[in-house]
Design a protein around this motif. Structure first.
Motif, PDB file in Angstrom:
ATOM      1  N   THR A 253      -4.944  -2.782 -21.953  1.00 19.74           N
ATOM      2  CA  THR A 253      -3.990  -3.277 -21.320  1.00 19.74           C
ATOM      3  C   THR A 253      -3.433  -4.415 -21.697  1.00 19.74           C
ATOM      4  N   LEU A 254      -2.152  -4.508 -20.182  1.00 14.14           N
ATOM      5  CA  LEU A 254      -1.312  -5.485 -20.997  1.00 14.14           C
ATOM      6  C   LEU A 254      -1.571  -6.392 -19.919  1.00 14.14           C
ATOM      7  N   GLN A 255      -1.565  -7.388 -19.882  1.00 11.36           N
ATOM      8  CA  GLN A 255      -1.903  -8.685 -18.415  1.00 11.36           C
ATOM      9  C   GLN A 255      -0.374  -9.455 -19.272  1.00 11.36           C
ATOM     10  N   LEU A 256      -0.206  -9.923 -17.852  1.00 14.74           N
ATOM     11  CA  LEU A 256       0.469 -10.632 -17.774  1.00 14.74           C
ATOM     12  C   LEU A 256      -0.351 -12.086 -16.963  1.00 14.74           C
ATOM     13  N   ASP A 257      -0.301 -13.429 -17.819  1.00 15.78           N
ATOM     14  CA  ASP A 257      -1.277 -14.500 -17.057  1.00 15.78           C
ATOM     15  C   ASP A 257      -0.065 -15.249 -16.613  1.00 15.78           C
ATOM     16  N   ASP A 258      -0.769 -16.508 -16.378  1.00 19.17           N
ATOM     17  CA  ASP A 258       0.160 -17.764 -15.886  1.00 19.17           C
ATOM     18  C   ASP A 258       1.597 -17.771 -15.821  1.00 19.17           C
ATOM     19  N   LYS A 259       1.950 -17.910 -14.422  1.00 20.42           N
ATOM     20  CA  LYS A 259       3.142 -18.490 -14.411  1.00 20.42           C
ATOM     21  C   LYS A 259       4.633 -17.295 -14.393  1.00 20.42           C
TER      22      LYS A 259
ATOM     23  N   ASP B 193     -11.123  -0.530 -27.133  1.00 14.94           N
ATOM     24  CA  ASP B 193      -9.718  -0.824 -27.327  1.00 14.94           C
ATOM     25  C   ASP B 193      -9.180  -2.647 -27.055  1.00 14.94           C
ATOM     26  N   PRO B 194      -8.755  -3.076 -27.298  1.00 20.72           N
ATOM     27  CA  PRO B 194      -8.241  -4.399 -26.716  1.00 20.72           C
ATOM     28  C   PRO B 194      -7.609  -4.235 -25.755  1.00 20.72           C
ATOM     29  N   VAL B 195      -8.367  -6.307 -24.739  1.00 19.60           N
ATOM     30  CA  VAL B 195      -6.816  -6.254 -23.625  1.00 19.60           C
ATOM     31  C   VAL B 195      -5.997  -7.268 -24.390  1.00 19.60           C
ATOM     32  N   TRP B 196      -4.829  -7.163 -24.425  1.00 19.13           N
ATOM     33  CA  TRP B 196      -3.376  -7.810 -24.416  1.00 19.13           C
ATOM     34  C   TRP B 196      -3.532  -8.656 -23.331  1.00 19.13           C
ATOM     35  N   ASN B 197      -3.537  -9.861 -23.733  1.00 19.00           N
ATOM     36  CA  ASN B 197      -2.955 -10.385 -22.110  1.00 19.00           C
ATOM     37  C   ASN B 197      -1.551 -11.942 -23.252  1.00 19.00           C
ATOM     38  N   SER B 198      -1.103 -12.242 -21.698  1.00 17.17           N
ATOM     39  CA  SER B 198      -0.144 -12.977 -22.750  1.00 17.17           C
ATOM     40  C   SER B 198      -0.101 -14.156 -22.809  1.00 17.17           C
ATOM     41  N   TRP B 199      -0.775 -15.362 -22.728  1.00 19.42           N
ATOM     42  CA  TRP B 199      -1.279 -16.484 -22.631  1.00 19.42           C
ATOM     43  C   TRP B 199      -0.938 -16.878 -23.571  1.00 19.42           C
ATOM     44  N   ALA B 200      -2.120 -16.667 -24.570  1.00 18.81           N
ATOM     45  CA  ALA B 200      -1.524 -17.178 -26.087  1.00 18.81           C
ATOM     46  C   ALA B 200      -0.161 -17.179 -26.508  1.00 18.81           C
ATOM     47  N   GLN B 201       0.504 -16.300 -26.216  1.00 20.07           N
ATOM     48  CA  GLN B 201       1.921 -15.015 -26.865  1.00 20.07           C
ATOM     49  C   GLN B 201       2.350 -16.309 -26.411  1.00 20.07           C
ATOM     50  N   PHE B 202       2.726 -16.424 -25.519  1.00 20.04           N
ATOM     51  CA  PHE B 202       3.532 -17.558 -24.234  1.00 20.04           C
ATOM     52  C   PHE B 202       3.331 -18.551 -23.787  1.00 20.04           C
ATOM     53  N   TYR B 203       1.962 -18.454 -22.986  1.00 20.51           N
ATOM     54  CA  TYR B 203       1.808 -19.744 -22.084  1.00 20.51           C
ATOM     55  C   TYR B 203       2.363 -19.182 -21.533  1.00 20.51           C
TER      56      TYR B 203
END
Length: 630
Positions: free
Chosen positions: A253-259, A219-229
């Motif tokens: 997985t749900l990952q909180l990226d930068d900021k 399954d995919p990992v979901w990362n917040s970067w392109a969704q919110f920067y």
């Protein structure tokens, strides 16, 4: 070898399959006094103990080139240096056409937007102009190139290189090292490009394990970067997670990226944006996701941890003056870098990571930025290339959650078995196409566990169109792993700040792509095990398996996923495409028919819900692939 102008050419069965550059460029070239010179007339040679020693005059008065060639059945080792002149760069140059097409390199800088929007495949079909080709680079690169004529070049250096392939359409490949040290390289001569690749892997090593788990292959990992920067907070992240969950869009997985930090390097949540990070973590887990966090070794000067790290000697020192920390400018300010070669600095950094993870229920990390910078001085007793090893060893202690890490050049990076993610892509069709050819390049320099950049791209561009997002998901479903960010439910256009809502068909087609990948996971895991045995890439160009098929050497929008699956997704606007099938018996999954290759299918219909994929009858794993794809 030619004597009028020293050039170490390769001939096989009476045919030249790799020739040095002639004319003013020269095959063995060096820079002295700011001017490029090269070897000319051969003046002396001896052969003894299996080593050919050569001396040549040069275009620089009083300077000579001395070379040692150690031949073997399938390669030769080359070492050469300049005597009688102070050279600050040494290089090899080849006539590209002498060896057919060129591949390898990794993520390539190009005049037309590479690697974000352009990755020529083959390399000579475009232009590569990569002056900062370095073990400290953020790009996934290795000093290895190979050709359709089954020759290859590996430069054995830890120094910065200046690489140019067909620059200004000059037909030359120049591989220059920014050092006066002897130039060391291996030139491979084999029967097929795959055998050249295997020779190279025999030097750098194959993966000892796969860093990704079975669930991360499925399954995919979901990362917040392109969704919110960086425009993200606790409420937005939880809304994102709930929307994916409620629409049945799977992910492990749900990952909180930068900021998320109060300041970069603090390793504390911004209290205004994240009033209760522990509760946020619990909610994400309750929705069925693991929780991940973006981290970096870079500590901004305005962080309250910077002074502490500097005072304790935990930061890399400045190459121009080691009494002070090295400072580097990056996309989030100006920072110092934790010196991983300092055991106290490493222990301090790792301890803070573990405290952060245990406090907030964080399951894994996305390591970003680089572990070294060429403006910094390595720790006493260490070289710049050692920081790739140190970074790999650091990351190996954490779950990278299928987004992988960007380490390269050092043999530890090859053997660690990390997932490799690409550099940020744009959100248009050109970036989708580049994501495919770039994975072919990364796979064939020894990093087999590849994922694209986030499905739909990023790079601060307008949100991807429905068609790009769906086609990217369909493409990623036929690659080893899926790395996602832009939600098919809705997203935010970073260029306008406005919400973009996709329709129900987008969600359905995206879910179908995930489901296809999930069904293929048992077959993919078989390929992972095969790669651990052989080192061969999972996602690979057609010519690795079909070297006698000339058409396969220039196909840019198809690949093999293991030996049994041929992927040919739609990577351009429109509803049809051309598909090339190599030799063999192929089952057309879309139409349920059997076809015999080699043949080219023109006008193959590809409405938005259709992804051309074929299974090679009789290939290892074909039955398992058929059950998954039907």
């Amino acid at each position: 070898m030619t004597a009028a102008q020293l050039s170490l050419d390769v001939r096989r069965a009476g045919h030249t399959v790799l020739a040095g550059a002639g004319g003013a460029t020269g095959a063995l070239r060096f820079r002295t006094g700011g001017t490029w010179q090269h070897a000319t007339r051969l003046t002396r040679w001896t052969f003894g103990n299996g080593v050919l020693a050569l001396t040549a005059a040069t275009t620089a008065p009083g300077a000579t080139v001395e070379a040692r060639v150690t031949p073997a059945a399938d390669r030769y080792r080359l070492e050469w240096q300049v005597k009688g002149a102070a050279a600050d760069r040494l290089g090899l140059a080849y006539a590209l056409a002498s060896a057919g097409h060129w591949y390898g390199h990794g993520e390539a800088q190009t005049p037309t937007g590479g690697p974000a929007t352009d990755q020529p495949w083959p390399l000579d079909s475009g232009q590569v102009v990569h002056p900062g080709f370095s073990p400290a680079s953020y790009y996934m690169i290795d000093p290895f190139w190979y050709t359709s004529d089954a020759t290859g070049l590996r430069v054995d250096t830890g120094h910065v290189m200046d690489v140019a392939i067909n620059q200004q359409d000059d037909g030359l490949g120049r591989f220059d090292v920014e050092s006066a040290e002897p130039y060391r390289a291996t030139v491979f001569v084999e029967s097929t490009p795959l055998e050249v690749y295997r020779d190279y892997v025999g030097i750098v090593g194959k993966p000892a394990k796969s860093d990704a788990t079975d669930a991360q292959y499925a399954d995919p990992v979901w990362n917040s970067w392109a969704q919110f920067y960086t425009h993200v907070d606790q409420a937005k992240l939880l809304s994102y997670a709930r929307a994916l969950h409620d629409h049945g869009v799977r992910g492990h997985t749900l990952q909180l990226d930068d900021k998320w930090e109060s300041d970069y390097g603090n390793m504390t949540f911004d209290a205004k944006a994240y009033p209760d990070p522990a509760a946020m973590s619990r909610t994400i887990h309750s929705l069925g996701f693991d929780f991940g966090l973006w981290v970096t070794l870079w500590i901004n000067l305005d962080s309250d941890q910077y002074r502490y790290a500097a005072d304790h000697g935990y930061l890399l020192k400045d190459a121009a003056g080691t009494a002070r920390p090295c400072t580097v400018t990056w996309w989030n300010g100006t920072a110092g870098i934790i010196d991983l070669a300092n055991p106290d600095a490493r222990a301090w950094y790792v301890g803070r990571l573990h405290h952060l993870m245990s406090t907030y229920g964080i399951d894994g990390l996305k390591f970003d930025t680089r572990f070294f910078d060429d403006r910094c001085a390595p720790h006493p007793g260490y070289k710049p290339t050692d920081y790739q090893r140190l970074g790999a060893e650091l990351a190996d202690g954490f779950d990278l959650q299928g987004v992988g890490i960007r380490v390269h050049w050092d043999t530890t990076a090859h053997r660690a078995g990390f997932v490799t993610r690409q550099v940020d892509k744009g959100t248009g069709w050109n970036s989708l196409r580049a994501s495919v050819t770039q994975n072919l390049a990364i796979s064939t320099i020894g990093y087999p566990f590849v994922t694209t950049d986030m499905i739909g791209g990023s790079s601060g561009q307008p949100a991807p169109s429905k068609q790009v997002l769906v086609r990217w998901a369909q493409s990623a479903a036929l690659q080893p792993l899926m790395y996602a960010s832009t939600s098919p439910v809705d997203t935010v256009d970073v260029t306008t700040g406005k919400k973009v809502t996709y329709d129900r068909e987008t969600v359905d087609l995206y879910r179908a792509a995930i489901a296809r990948h999930e069904r293929l996971a048992p077959y993919i895991r078989d390929q992972v095990r095969q790669t651990l045995r052989t080192g061969d890439p999972i996602m690979r160009p057609l010519f690795f398996d079909f070297p006698k098929d000339p058409a396969g050497y220039t196909v840019t929008d198809e690949w093999l996923l293991g030996p049994a699956v041929l992927a040919a997704p739609q990577l351009t606007p429109g509803g049809s495409r051309t598909v090339h099938l190599p030799q063999g018996t192929w089952y057309d999954v879309v139409h349920g028919t059997t076809l015999h290759g080699p043949r080219t299918l023109t006008g193959y219909g590809t409405p938005l819900g259709t992804t051309p994929v074929f299974v090679r009858r009789g290939a290892p794993g074909a039955d398992k692939a058929l059950r998954a794809l039907r």
